[in-house]
Design an enzyme around this catalytic site. Structure first.
Site, mmCIF file in Angstrom:
data_model
loop_
_atom_site.group_PDB
_atom_site.id
_atom_site.type_symbol
_atom_site.label_atom_id
_atom_site.label_comp_id
_atom_site.label_asym_id
_atom_site.label_seq_id
_atom_site.Cartn_x
_atom_site.Cartn_y
_atom_site.Cartn_z
ATOM 1 C CD GLU A 170 60.387 13.035 19.786
ATOM 2 O OE1 GLU A 170 60.217 14.205 20.352
ATOM 3 O OE2 GLU A 170 59.450 12.369 20.000
ATOM 4 C CD GLU A 368 59.549 9.475 23.633
ATOM 5 O OE1 GLU A 368 58.871 10.187 23.508
ATOM 6 O OE2 GLU A 368 61.048 9.638 23.696
#
Ligand code: BGP
Length: 465
Positions: A170, A368
């Site tokens: 991320e 995720e």
């Protein structure tokens, strides 16, 4: 009469979890770990962290990894994504390797492999060695080359045990939180620095892809992106334009260069218009163009809801994202009240379709997805946390994923956040995400109901309901 439906996943589909070094390892006297940005920030501002719990007190994986890795099997996992802490392996960010860290990570990866679980190892999960942060961190191009050297070192040191890598987790989060919104250290609100940090991180990722291929040509490498789709408030042209620009900044800023090797022209145009362009060389642009990822990791928690901005852009206006789009608080949305995040399962299907139709249908994994819940001990019954809400959350997302795969999406696995309850940045241990619960007092680990259920899911390669 309700009909039972079976959701069977393709053969070889991977089932597992993700975690990160800074959130799970903890540190102990004499382990040789260097200080990173989180350790430093905690040392000057402990009040920022929920219950004052800082990054050195995370879930003791450093001491308990052997026992913890055993739990991977008990929860049916076939893939596991930990991360290497840069400052543990190379305490000053550049130079000497910490031999204790080397031995630790080698044994972790070997132990994972020995039980037949596939390790996918992430090189960077928001954690920068403080020695580099002090010199300007990601604003300074030197960090790009320090990261490249670190990545290359990892491929050399662990390439016999790990063949699948992630460059960054991320990468938009440190840009947004550290340089746009004053949420993470270095707590700046500086759009020009934010753009430089984003560009330098992308360049570092592309250089790591190159290094991976130089060192072990057969290995696979990826980047993990939180591909949050932006849904407009209405079908009006203004709202749709706002959603488009939100995606340019939040997702395409890394997705396009990582997968397609180029930046979206309309993003570059906005950056230029506000005179935010970083220093870019044609050699760097070539590196980004030539070194795209082999597959994609996708984190998905919540969608973005977006509306056209209230303000109008004056020609001399200083840049801020709300000149282009604003957050839309959609009435009636389903929400996880603990984390305050909307739950919108269809987002995962929409992401899959975007990858299929606009990103060459590249292979990808859900790296995720998950549900953080506060006060889970109230669901304890006969020693097991009855987290039916988590099982329902996973199933609901898997149904959408299954539909996408039937329609041609190349998704190869599903990884939950997370394995054992872990430390969560500013929220510390407030919300628990694990298949396995962690008792903070005793450090005891126990499977939750979802942990047992996940094993069945993996063994059956799907579920019925
Ligand atoms: C992702 C991060 C993870 C993890 C997760 C849950 O964005 O990659 O590190 O923390 O979010 O979010 P939080 O911990 O903020 O509840």
């Amino acid at each position: 009469m309700t009909m039972t439906q079976t959701y069977q996943f393709p053969e070889g589909f991977l089932w597992g979890t993700s975690t990160s070094g800074p959130q799970s390892e903890g540190s102990i006297e004499g382990d040789g770990k260097g200080m990173n940005n989180w350790d430093y920030w905690y040392s000057i501002a402990p009040e920022k962290f929920h219950d004052g719990i800082g990054p050195s007190q995370t879930s003791t994986f450093y001491q308990h990894y052997k026992e913890d890795i055993g739990l991977l099997k008990e929860t049916g996992q076939t893939v596991f994504r930990p991360s290497i802490q840069w400052a543990r392996l190379i305490p000053d960010g550049t130079g000497k390797v910490n031999e204790k860290a080397l031995a630790f990570y080698r044994d972790v990866f070997k132990s994972i492999k020995d039980i037949g679980v596939k390790p996918i190892v992430n090189l960077y999960h928001f954690d920068l060695p403080y020695a580099l942060q002090e010199k300007g961190g990601w604003e300074n191009k030197e960090t790009v080359y320090a990261y490249e050297a670190y990545a290359r070192r990892c491929f050399e040191l662990f390439g016999d045990l790990v063949d699948t890598w992630i460059t960054f987790n991320e990468p938009i989060v440190p840009v947004e939180c550290g340089y746009m919104n004053d949420l993470h250290y270095p707590c700046k609100v500086d759009p020009k620095a934010a753009v430089a940090v984003a560009y330098h991180t992308q360049l570092a990722s592309s250089l790591a892809v190159k290094a991976c291929r130089d060192v072990n040509a057969s290995h696979k490498i990826s980047i993990v992106l939180n591909l949050t789709p932006a849904y407009p408030r209405s079908e009006s042209e203004e709202d749709r334009k706002a959603a488009h620009i939100a995606e340019l900044f939040q997702t395409k800023s890394f997705l396009d260069p990582s997968v397609l090797g180029t930046y979206p022209e309309d993003l570059v145009e906005i950056i230029r218009k506000h005179e935010l362009m970083p220093e870019v060389t044609s050699e760097e642009i070539d590196i980004i163009r030539q070194h795209t990822v082999d597959f994609l990791g996708v984190n998905y928690y919540q969608p973005m809801r977006v509306k056209a901005p209230e303000k109008h852009i004056a020609s001399d206006e200083a840049f801020s994202l709300d000149l282009y789009f604003e957050h839309y608080d959609m009435p009636g949305k389903k929400i996880n009240p603990h984390r305050g995040w909307e739950i919108y399962e269809q987002g995962i299907y929409d992401i899959a379709m975007t990858i299929r139709d606009h990103y060459g249908n590249i292979d990808w994994l859900v790296t995720e997805n998950g549900m953080g819940v506060e006060g889970e001990e109230k669901f304890l019954k006969d020693g097991v946390i009855q987290d039916d809400y988590r099982i329902a959350f996973i199933k609901d997302h898997l149904i959408e994923l299954h539909k996408a795969i039937e329609q041609g999406a190349n998704c190869k696995g599903y990884m939950l956040w997370t394995f054992i309850d872990c430390w969560s940045w500013l929220n510390a241990y407030k919300n628990r995400y694990g298949l396995v619960s962690l008792d903070l007092e005793t450090q005891e680990r126990r499977l939750k109901k979802s942990g047992y259920w996940f094993k069945e899911l993996s063994q059956n390669n799907g579920f019925s309901q």
